[in-house]
Design a protein around this motif. Structure first.
Motif, PDB file in Angstrom:
ATOM      1  N   LYS A 355     -28.476  -8.756 -24.602  1.00 57.48           N
ATOM      2  CA  LYS A 355     -27.806  -7.543 -24.148  1.00 57.48           C
ATOM      3  C   LYS A 355     -26.321  -7.857 -23.998  1.00 57.48           C
ATOM      4  CE  LYS A 355     -29.329  -4.242 -22.073  1.00 57.48           C
ATOM      5  NZ  LYS A 355     -29.608  -4.140 -20.645  1.00 57.48           N
ATOM      6  N   PHE A 356     -25.481  -7.022 -24.617  1.00 52.64           N
ATOM      7  CA  PHE A 356     -24.030  -7.145 -24.484  1.00 52.64           C
ATOM      8  C   PHE A 356     -23.506  -5.848 -23.885  1.00 52.64           C
ATOM      9  CE2 PHE A 356     -19.781  -6.260 -26.285  1.00 52.64           C
ATOM     10  CZ  PHE A 356     -19.081  -7.341 -25.764  1.00 52.64           C
ATOM     11  N   ILE A 357     -22.670  -5.954 -22.846  1.00 52.60           N
ATOM     12  CA  ILE A 357     -22.106  -4.792 -22.169  1.00 52.60           C
ATOM     13  C   ILE A 357     -20.596  -4.934 -22.128  1.00 52.60           C
ATOM     14  CG2 ILE A 357     -22.007  -3.452 -20.028  1.00 52.60           C
ATOM     15  CD1 ILE A 357     -24.804  -4.546 -19.364  1.00 52.60           C
ATOM     16  N   GLN A 358     -19.908  -3.866 -22.489  1.00 52.93           N
ATOM     17  CA  GLN A 358     -18.449  -3.818 -22.453  1.00 52.93           C
ATOM     18  C   GLN A 358     -18.043  -2.712 -21.482  1.00 52.93           C
ATOM     19  OE1 GLN A 358     -16.240  -2.487 -26.117  1.00 52.93           O
ATOM     20  NE2 GLN A 358     -15.707  -4.669 -26.173  1.00 52.93           N
ATOM     21  N   THR A 359     -17.361  -3.068 -20.402  1.00 52.93           N
ATOM     22  CA  THR A 359     -16.977  -2.090 -19.376  1.00 52.93           C
ATOM     23  C   THR A 359     -15.539  -1.653 -19.585  1.00 52.93           C
ATOM     24  OG1 THR A 359     -18.562  -2.939 -17.764  1.00 52.93           O
ATOM     25  CG2 THR A 359     -16.689  -1.690 -16.907  1.00 52.93           C
ATOM     26  N   ILE A 360     -15.353  -0.336 -19.649  1.00 52.03           N
ATOM     27  CA  ILE A 360     -14.030   0.255 -19.856  1.00 52.03           C
ATOM     28  C   ILE A 360     -13.400   0.640 -18.527  1.00 52.03           C
ATOM     29  CG2 ILE A 360     -12.800   2.159 -20.993  1.00 52.03           C
ATOM     30  CD1 ILE A 360     -15.373   2.151 -22.924  1.00 52.03           C
ATOM     31  N   ASP A 361     -14.226   1.204 -17.623  1.00 54.15           N
ATOM     32  CA  ASP A 361     -13.771   1.581 -16.280  1.00 54.15           C
ATOM     33  C   ASP A 361     -14.942   1.335 -15.339  1.00 54.15           C
ATOM     34  OD1 ASP A 361     -12.978   2.804 -13.898  1.00 54.15           O
ATOM     35  OD2 ASP A 361     -11.925   4.436 -14.913  1.00 54.15           O
ATOM     36  N   LEU A 394     -18.602 -12.490 -29.624  1.00 53.03           N
ATOM     37  CA  LEU A 394     -17.828 -11.887 -30.704  1.00 53.03           C
ATOM     38  C   LEU A 394     -18.726 -11.130 -31.674  1.00 53.03           C
ATOM     39  CD1 LEU A 394     -15.269 -14.749 -31.489  1.00 53.03           C
ATOM     40  CD2 LEU A 394     -14.789 -12.522 -30.448  1.00 53.03           C
ATOM     41  N   ALA A 395     -19.893 -11.707 -31.968  1.00 55.06           N
ATOM     42  CA  ALA A 395     -20.807 -11.055 -32.910  1.00 55.06           C
ATOM     43  C   ALA A 395     -21.348  -9.750 -32.339  1.00 55.06           C
ATOM     44  CB  ALA A 395     -21.955 -12.001 -33.253  1.00 55.06           C
ATOM     45  N   MET A 396     -21.737  -9.759 -31.058  1.00 50.88           N
ATOM     46  CA  MET A 396     -22.271  -8.544 -30.438  1.00 50.88           C
ATOM     47  C   MET A 396     -21.180  -7.491 -30.269  1.00 50.88           C
ATOM     48  SD  MET A 396     -25.577  -9.066 -29.846  1.00 50.88           S
ATOM     49  CE  MET A 396     -26.228  -8.238 -28.393  1.00 50.88           C
ATOM     50  N   ALA A 397     -19.978  -7.932 -29.897  1.00 53.84           N
ATOM     51  CA  ALA A 397     -18.869  -6.994 -29.754  1.00 53.84           C
ATOM     52  C   ALA A 397     -18.536  -6.342 -31.094  1.00 53.84           C
ATOM     53  CB  ALA A 397     -17.644  -7.706 -29.191  1.00 53.84           C
ATOM     54  N   GLN A 398     -18.633  -7.117 -32.167  1.00 54.32           N
ATOM     55  CA  GLN A 398     -18.370  -6.559 -33.494  1.00 54.32           C
ATOM     56  C   GLN A 398     -19.419  -5.524 -33.877  1.00 54.32           C
ATOM     57  OE1 GLN A 398     -15.504  -7.515 -35.326  1.00 54.32           O
ATOM     58  NE2 GLN A 398     -16.072  -5.602 -36.360  1.00 54.32           N
ATOM     59  N   TRP A 403     -20.365   0.071 -34.836  1.00 55.24           N
ATOM     60  CA  TRP A 403     -21.212   1.251 -34.628  1.00 55.24           C
ATOM     61  C   TRP A 403     -20.388   2.426 -34.111  1.00 55.24           C
ATOM     62  CZ3 TRP A 403     -22.433   3.616 -29.852  1.00 55.24           C
ATOM     63  CH2 TRP A 403     -23.370   4.654 -29.950  1.00 55.24           C
ATOM     64  N   VAL A 404     -19.510   2.161 -33.153  1.00 54.34           N
ATOM     65  CA  VAL A 404     -18.668   3.228 -32.610  1.00 54.34           C
ATOM     66  C   VAL A 404     -17.797   3.822 -33.715  1.00 54.34           C
ATOM     67  CG1 VAL A 404     -16.743   3.726 -31.059  1.00 54.34           C
ATOM     68  CG2 VAL A 404     -18.659   2.338 -30.250  1.00 54.34           C
ATOM     69  N   THR A 405     -17.163   2.967 -34.498  1.00 61.36           N
ATOM     70  CA  THR A 405     -16.285   3.440 -35.571  1.00 61.36           C
ATOM     71  C   THR A 405     -17.064   4.251 -36.598  1.00 61.36           C
ATOM     72  OG1 THR A 405     -14.824   1.534 -35.285  1.00 61.36           O
ATOM     73  CG2 THR A 405     -14.687   2.718 -37.376  1.00 61.36           C
TER      74      THR A 405
END
Length: 467
Positions: A355-361, A394-398, A403-405
């Motif tokens: 599981k990879f989580i990226q927090t923006i706020d 890096l791989a999960m963030a990519q 996917w977002v793009t």
């Protein structure tokens, strides 16, 4: 044919016996699972309620529909987006709902010939109210092909189950209000306390034992289970049991103190995004079938349409579950992309192993910018491996960024739009409450003390006036 489509709001998967829970919360749900198919790894791609249900009824994730935030006035679902009840009504089904999501957004009433709004004077809705409205409807329409959506809120805060249900989950010899117990301290002194004081804690009294609140949640699950038993009894009594495709799902789970989240449904951890999903259709779905691979809520729409031999809309993110039900595969997705924008704004990607989580706020929470968990060795997601596995990060963030793009396909990111134009909806709610007692957000974050807030609340808010 009948389709009974049941949302079990705020029900986390691992609190059910059929998902491995040891306490007796779900005897009837467990029986339904025995009679049909249970998806062991079903996930809510978008949380919480508003965005989850929008995805369920469109077969599309929030990034595609633009509905990514719960409680934001900026969210709009265009009229041209195809909606499951509308499709079924056009196909000749009598469509009905016992639900109150219309109170949130107008699109939740689309496509229904009969929309029975279950909202009452109180904020919470008892499952018995849902049954009292649904069972007569089933009796009236038993001779027609129908689609009926039922929305049960019993597992949602505030947890106020009948006391008879609590005894099975909390030692009656213990005093949950014993002030020597300090297990509620972190919850009471959390930055989100002003919101929950009114919507939860004041209704329970000065609870001191956090395990008591968890027991109340379990009691609510057990109470819900009895309401589902009553619903099932109606299907049998009306002679439509064999002709009914019953679909049960959670819109999101609930954090029960994990990850500094106290009885709420934010955070992209499995306690919130891992949901129950159970289907039963006698003579079509084999009994005692368990699917172990990754599926998500948006798969339900194409599954219903395939059962009716109806063509799905274009560009769905969901995929039919029938190959998995029939044993032709074990999952519909190699990975699940996750999103939230209410208490906090974050995105993630979950595979079977990581599981990879990226927090923006992070809102009122303390969160690192990135989190990585090895779910094989750390299913509770307590050991962040960001610093230890930089290549995996890096791989999960990519994967997530690609996917977002791809999904946006040149459109503006709706999450960025919400944060830029309005900010986090639930932070705004807390700020409005703080304003009533003369505090600013930044001042409150320096000292989020229950005692401090309660004293100011008594001074500034007239008795009996809610926030």
């Amino acid at each position: 044919m009948k389709i009974v489509f049941v949302s079990l709001d705020t029900l986390r998967a691992d609190r059910l016996g059929c998902y491995g829970y040891a306490l007796p919360t779900s005897p009837h749900l467990d029986q339904i699972a025995e009679e049909g198919v249970l998806f062991e790894q079903a996930f809510a791609a978008d949380i919480p309620t508003e965005v989850a249900h929008t995805g369920i009824f469109t077969g599309k994730v929030g990034l595609r529909t633009g509905v990514v935030s719960h409680g934001s006035p900026l969210s709009q679902l265009p009229k041209h987006v195809e909606w499951l009840p509308e499709i079924l009504r056009k196909a000749g089904f009598v469509t009905g709902a016992v639900d109150n999501l219309y109170q949130l957004k107008e699109w939740f009433a689309r496509g229904y010939r009969y929309y029975i709004n279950s909202v009452g004077r109180e904020r919470w809705i008892d499952g018995r109210t849902v049954n009292d409205l649904a069972i007569p409807w089933i009796r009236e329409h038993k001779d027609e092909d129908f689609f009926l959506f039922l929305h049960y809120w019993d597992c949602h805060t505030p947890y106020l189950p009948p006391l008879d249900y609590v005894r099975s989950f909390y030692d009656e010899h213990k005093n949950p209000y014993d002030s020597t117990n300090q297990s509620m301290k972190r919850a009471y002194n959390h930055p989100a306390y002003p919101f929950f004081k009114h919507h939860h804690y004041s209704l329970l009294g000065e609870v001191a034992d956090a395990t008591y609140v968890n027991a109340l949640y379990d009691a609510e699950v057990r109470y819900l289970d009895d309401r589902l038993r009553e619903l099932d009894e109606c299907l049998r009594e009306q002679g439509v049991y064999d002709d009914t495709l019953l679909i049960l799902f959670g819109d999101h789970g609930e954090s029960l103190t994990e990850h500094d989240i106290y009885w709420d449904h934010c955070g992209l951890y499995d306690s919130t995004v891992h949901v129950p999903m159970i289907l039963r259709w006698p003579n079509r779905i084999p009994p005692r079938r368990r699917v172990s691979g990754l599926v998500q809520q948006v798969d339900l729409m194409p599954t219903v349409l395939e059962a009716l031999c109806l063509n799905p809309p274009r560009h769905l993110d969901g995929k039919s579950l029938w190959p998995a039900i029939d044993g032709l595969c074990e999952q519909t997705h190699a990975r699940i992309y996750l999103s939230e924008c209410a208490w906090q704004a974050s995105r993630g990607v979950r595979t079977s192993d990581y599981k990879f989580i990226q927090t923006i706020d992070s809102g009122p929470f303390v969160r690192p910018p990135c989190e990585l968990y090895d779910l094989r060795s750390d299913p509770n997601e307590t050991n962040n491996l960001v610093d230890l596995l930089p290549e995996k990060v890096l791989a999960m963030a990519q994967l997530l960024n690609d996917w977002v793009t791809h999904t946006l396909d040149g459109r503006e990111d709706p999450m960025n739009d919400v944060l830029r134009r309005q900010g986090l909806p639930f932070r705004r709610r807390i700020e409005q409450i703080l304003c009533q007692v003369g505090l600013t957000w930044n001042d409150w974050l320096k000292d989020p003390s229950k005692r401090r807030f309660d004293e100011l609340y008594e001074m500034h808010v007239p008795s009996g006036v809610g926030t």
